[in-house]
Write a protein that holds these residues in place. Sequence first.
Motif, PDB file in Angstrom:
ATOM      1  N   THR A  10      -6.943  -4.587   4.064  1.00  0.00           N
ATOM      2  CA  THR A  10      -5.547  -5.013   4.077  1.00  0.00           C
ATOM      3  C   THR A  10      -4.850  -4.706   2.767  1.00  0.00           C
ATOM      4  O   THR A  10      -3.677  -4.335   2.771  1.00  0.00           O
ATOM      5  CB  THR A  10      -5.450  -6.533   4.317  1.00  0.00           C
ATOM      6  N   GLN A  13      -3.836  -1.089   2.762  1.00  0.00           N
ATOM      7  CA  GLN A  13      -2.685  -0.895   3.650  1.00  0.00           C
ATOM      8  C   GLN A  13      -1.400  -1.408   3.005  1.00  0.00           C
ATOM      9  O   GLN A  13      -0.359  -0.749   3.075  1.00  0.00           O
ATOM     10  CB  GLN A  13      -2.932  -1.601   4.981  1.00  0.00           C
ATOM     11  N   ASP A  14      -1.460  -2.568   2.358  1.00  0.00           N
ATOM     12  CA  ASP A  14      -0.274  -3.130   1.703  1.00  0.00           C
ATOM     13  C   ASP A  14       0.203  -2.237   0.558  1.00  0.00           C
ATOM     14  O   ASP A  14       1.407  -2.004   0.410  1.00  0.00           O
ATOM     15  CB  ASP A  14      -0.562  -4.535   1.172  1.00  0.00           C
ATOM     16  N   ARG A  17       1.758   0.895   2.002  1.00  0.00           N
ATOM     17  CA  ARG A  17       3.061   0.578   2.589  1.00  0.00           C
ATOM     18  C   ARG A  17       4.110   0.432   1.475  1.00  0.00           C
ATOM     19  O   ARG A  17       5.233   0.924   1.591  1.00  0.00           O
ATOM     20  CB  ARG A  17       2.968  -0.694   3.429  1.00  0.00           C
TER      21      ARG A  17
END
Length: 62
Positions: A10, A13-14, A17
């Motif tokens: 995660t 991914q953060d 992003r």
Amino acid sequence: MTTPDTQSCTACQDLERGREQAAAVRDRSKVTDFHVLIARHRARHPAADEAVNVMREQGPRT
């Protein structure tokens, strides 16, 4: 760039992003900051060797 080993992370991914959002508004300073944060995170990541090598091969994004 998401690799198979980082897709389930995660934090990866953060960070990716955030980098994409900064690039979308053409904030190069934030893009650079995210590159550093991603490199630091992946240096401690189980997939660190693969991810760092991929980033080095691709070079900076424009």
